[in-house]
Design an enzyme around this catalytic site. Structure first.
Site, mmCIF file in Angstrom:
data_model
loop_
_atom_site.group_PDB
_atom_site.id
_atom_site.type_symbol
_atom_site.label_atom_id
_atom_site.label_comp_id
_atom_site.label_asym_id
_atom_site.label_seq_id
_atom_site.Cartn_x
_atom_site.Cartn_y
_atom_site.Cartn_z
ATOM 1 N N ASN A 58 95.481 87.967 61.922
ATOM 2 C CA ASN A 58 95.984 88.509 63.185
ATOM 3 C C ASN A 58 97.506 88.339 63.217
ATOM 4 O O ASN A 58 97.999 87.212 63.180
ATOM 5 C CB ASN A 58 95.318 87.747 64.342
ATOM 6 C CG ASN A 58 95.781 88.200 65.708
ATOM 7 O OD1 ASN A 58 96.795 88.886 65.846
ATOM 8 N ND2 ASN A 58 95.043 87.814 66.733
ATOM 9 N N CYS A 115 99.894 90.947 71.680
ATOM 10 C CA CYS A 115 99.230 91.865 70.734
ATOM 11 C C CYS A 115 99.317 93.317 71.178
ATOM 12 O O CYS A 115 99.154 94.227 70.361
ATOM 13 C CB CYS A 115 97.779 91.466 70.549
ATOM 14 S SG CYS A 115 97.602 89.735 70.156
ATOM 15 N N HIS A 134 94.153 96.810 67.073
ATOM 16 C CA HIS A 134 94.742 95.502 66.800
ATOM 17 C C HIS A 134 93.712 94.695 66.016
ATOM 18 O O HIS A 134 92.524 94.688 66.357
ATOM 19 C CB HIS A 134 95.083 94.822 68.126
ATOM 20 C CG HIS A 134 95.388 93.363 67.969
ATOM 21 N ND1 HIS A 134 96.259 92.888 67.021
ATOM 22 C CD2 HIS A 134 94.918 92.276 68.637
ATOM 23 C CE1 HIS A 134 96.317 91.570 67.113
ATOM 24 N NE2 HIS A 134 95.514 91.177 68.079
HETATM 25 C C1 LIG Z 1 88.004 82.037 67.153
HETATM 26 C C2 LIG Z 1 86.734 82.712 66.668
HETATM 27 C C3 LIG Z 1 86.902 83.187 65.240
HETATM 28 C C4 LIG Z 1 85.589 81.705 66.702
HETATM 29 O O1 LIG Z 1 84.405 82.326 66.231
HETATM 30 P P1 LIG Z 1 83.048 82.129 67.051
HETATM 31 O O2 LIG Z 1 82.003 82.829 66.291
HETATM 32 O O3 LIG Z 1 83.321 82.573 68.464
HETATM 33 O O4 LIG Z 1 82.842 80.586 66.947
HETATM 34 P P2 LIG Z 1 82.643 79.526 68.114
HETATM 35 O O5 LIG Z 1 83.940 79.297 68.826
HETATM 36 O O6 LIG Z 1 81.459 79.957 68.915
HETATM 37 O O7 LIG Z 1 82.303 78.258 67.262
HETATM 38 C C5 LIG Z 1 81.100 78.119 66.534
HETATM 39 C C6 LIG Z 1 81.107 76.790 65.807
HETATM 40 O O8 LIG Z 1 82.016 76.863 64.690
HETATM 41 C C7 LIG Z 1 82.930 75.784 64.741
HETATM 42 N N1 LIG Z 1 84.226 76.215 64.209
HETATM 43 C C8 LIG Z 1 85.295 76.697 64.886
HETATM 44 N N2 LIG Z 1 86.274 76.998 64.032
HETATM 45 C C9 LIG Z 1 85.822 76.713 62.803
HETATM 46 C C10 LIG Z 1 86.370 76.817 61.520
HETATM 47 N N3 LIG Z 1 87.619 77.293 61.312
HETATM 48 N N4 LIG Z 1 85.617 76.447 60.460
HETATM 49 C C11 LIG Z 1 84.369 75.987 60.622
HETATM 50 N N5 LIG Z 1 83.790 75.863 61.821
HETATM 51 C C12 LIG Z 1 84.508 76.218 62.899
HETATM 52 C C13 LIG Z 1 83.021 75.424 66.210
HETATM 53 O O9 LIG Z 1 83.450 74.095 66.356
HETATM 54 C C14 LIG Z 1 81.597 75.636 66.656
HETATM 55 O O10 LIG Z 1 80.844 74.514 66.309
HETATM 56 P P3 LIG Z 1 79.724 73.949 67.328
HETATM 57 O O11 LIG Z 1 78.718 75.060 67.451
HETATM 58 O O12 LIG Z 1 79.231 72.746 66.606
HETATM 59 O O13 LIG Z 1 80.460 73.680 68.598
HETATM 60 C C15 LIG Z 1 86.360 83.910 67.580
HETATM 61 O O14 LIG Z 1 85.930 83.454 68.825
HETATM 62 C C16 LIG Z 1 87.498 84.856 67.789
HETATM 63 O O15 LIG Z 1 87.917 85.551 66.878
HETATM 64 N N6 LIG Z 1 88.014 84.948 69.033
HETATM 65 C C17 LIG Z 1 89.095 85.806 69.394
HETATM 66 C C18 LIG Z 1 90.305 85.539 68.576
HETATM 67 C C19 LIG Z 1 91.562 85.506 69.372
HETATM 68 O O16 LIG Z 1 91.647 84.889 70.380
HETATM 69 N N7 LIG Z 1 92.570 86.205 68.884
HETATM 70 C C20 LIG Z 1 93.836 86.212 69.468
HETATM 71 C C21 LIG Z 1 94.025 87.226 70.539
HETATM 72 S S1 LIG Z 1 93.713 88.866 70.156
#
Ligand SMILES: CC(C)(COP(=O)(O)OP(=O)(O)OC[C@H]1O[C@@H](n2cnc3c(N)ncnc32)[C@H](O)[C@@H]1OP(=O)(O)O)[C@@H](O)C(=O)NCCC(=O)NCCS
Length: 341
Positions: free
Chosen positions: A298, A123, A268
């Site tokens: 993304n 990224c 980004h």
């Molecule tokens: C991936 C991302 C959107 C997840 O959002 P979050 O708010 O952190 O969510 P969590 O991982 O804490 O998950 C919360 C709950 O939602 C659930 N969940 C995850 N993806 C889901 C989806 N697509 N739809 C519904 N529920 C989902 C999880 O299983 C979790 O359930 P649980 O509480 O029963 O375990 C977020 O962490 C993110 O954007 N991270 C960075 C992204 C990244 O890596 N980008 C690439 C590099 S720049």
């Protein structure tokens, strides 16, 4: 670990003279994804800000997207492809193992004079690319450079993993930078400052492990999912906010400017909540943050140039404005460029 480039030791300014972007016409909506994995439009929108993403067909490739964006940037600069001297393509979804995607872009454009190579910094690739081109231009080694960020991430996305498949899309963005002699007594435009960082210890937070020399195509994979991107979303989230805040703060200090001097921060687009949370810590007003993740998701190295091009076309960035481009991603890598556009 880090590398900083300030432009005041050179006779030339590295000025952005052209910009362009391209996304494939295919669209994947949140509702489409909800038919593939257990998720919903509401969950994706509120957790990430993403509403849809552009996706390639099987026969569309990274070099094709890159070429379309590049053509627009070169035309905007008032140059012809034959005049381009250096091509850098930032990508983690290359055309093939080798030759580089940049070679195909050079071929497609007919830029016979240009030497061309790929840059794999995920990224942060476009940010790294700008700082590399900046050095070649400021040293007078080349008169101009084309920098492209292009990705077909949907080709390495696991559409059975709801935590990652909702995030990614395809696209490309490009700029042309030209060397312009510094004029005494005038405010200098161009790339003012670049800073880059790497933390290889955290490589497991974001990766795609096959097929490289650790997992060659000739050996069966211990886990078939290694052909796809894997992310540790929660870990990345925290780090991303912290590094974006740190990097922008460093840019302001080094360039002796304040947020009031900055017209726009183009980050980004990894998650709208990450960007908004960094903006809140920096006490940035909403109109100084550009967000277009709703449309593209993304797109890794393509994300910053796609957003930068759109912000300029929408009149949100004008000539003379100070802009900070900032990114964070796999590696881990992060960095920023301060530009007087
Ligand atoms: C991936 C991302 C959107 C997840 O959002 P979050 O708010 O952190 O969510 P969590 O991982 O804490 O998950 C919360 C709950 O939602 C659930 N969940 C995850 N993806 C889901 C989806 N697509 N739809 C519904 N529920 C989902 C999880 O299983 C979790 O359930 P649980 O509480 O029963 O375990 C977020 O962490 C993110 O954007 N991270 C960075 C992204 C990244 O890596 N980008 C690439 C590099 S720049």
């Amino acid at each position: 670990m880090s590398n900083k480039i300030e432009s005041h030791h050179s006779d030339f300014n590295a000025v952005i003279t052209g910009h362009g972007s391209y996304a494939p016409p295919g669209i994947l909506t949140n509702t489409d994804l909800a038919k593939m994995v257990e998720t919903s439009d509401e969950w994706i929108k509120t957790r990430t800000g993403i509403e849809r993403r552009h996706i390639c067909k099987d026969n569309e490739s990274t070099a094709q997207l890159a070429t379309e964006a590049a053509k627009k940037a070169i035309a905007k600069a008032g140059l012809t492809p034959e005049q381009i001297e250096l091509i850098i393509v930032a990508t983690i979804t290359p055309e093939m193992v080798f030759p580089s995607t940049a070679c195909f872009v050079q071929q497609n454009l007919g830029s016979k004079k240009a030497w061309a190579f790929d840059l794999a910094a995920a990224c942060s690739g476009f940010i790294y690319g700008i700082s590399i081109a900046q050095q070649f231009i400021e040293s007078g080694r080349v008169h101009n450079a084309l920098i492209v960020g292009a990705e077909t991430l949907t080709k390495i996305t696991n559409y059975k993993d709801r935590t990652s498949c909702i995030l990614f899309g395809d696209g490309a963005g490009a700029i042309v930078i030209e060397g312009k002699p510094k004029e005494k007594g005038k405010t200098q435009s161009g790339i003012i400052y670049s800073t880059m960082y790497t933390d290889g210890n955290s490589w497991q937070a974001l990766n795609c492990q096959a097929y490289g020399s650790r997992n060659p195509v000739s050996k069966p994979l211990d886990d078939p999912k290694k052909i796809f991107m894997e992310i540790k979303g929660r870990e990345v989230y925290q780090q991303a906010v912290r590094r974006i805040v740190e990097t922008i703060t460093e840019c302001l200090e080094k360039c002796k400017i304040t947020i009031d001097d900055v017209k726009m921060i183009v980050s980004h687009q990894m998650n709208a909540r990450i960007i908004e949370s960094a903006a809140k810590r920096l006490e940035l007003p909403d109109d100084k943050i550009f967000i277009n993740i709703n449309e593209y998701g993304n797109t890794s190295a393509a994300s910053v140039p796609l957003a930068f091009d759109q912000a300029i076309r929408e009149g949100k960035i004008k000539r003379g404005d100070i802009v900070i481009l900032v990114a964070f991603g796999a590696g881990l890598t992060w960095g920023a460029n301060v530009i007087r556009f």
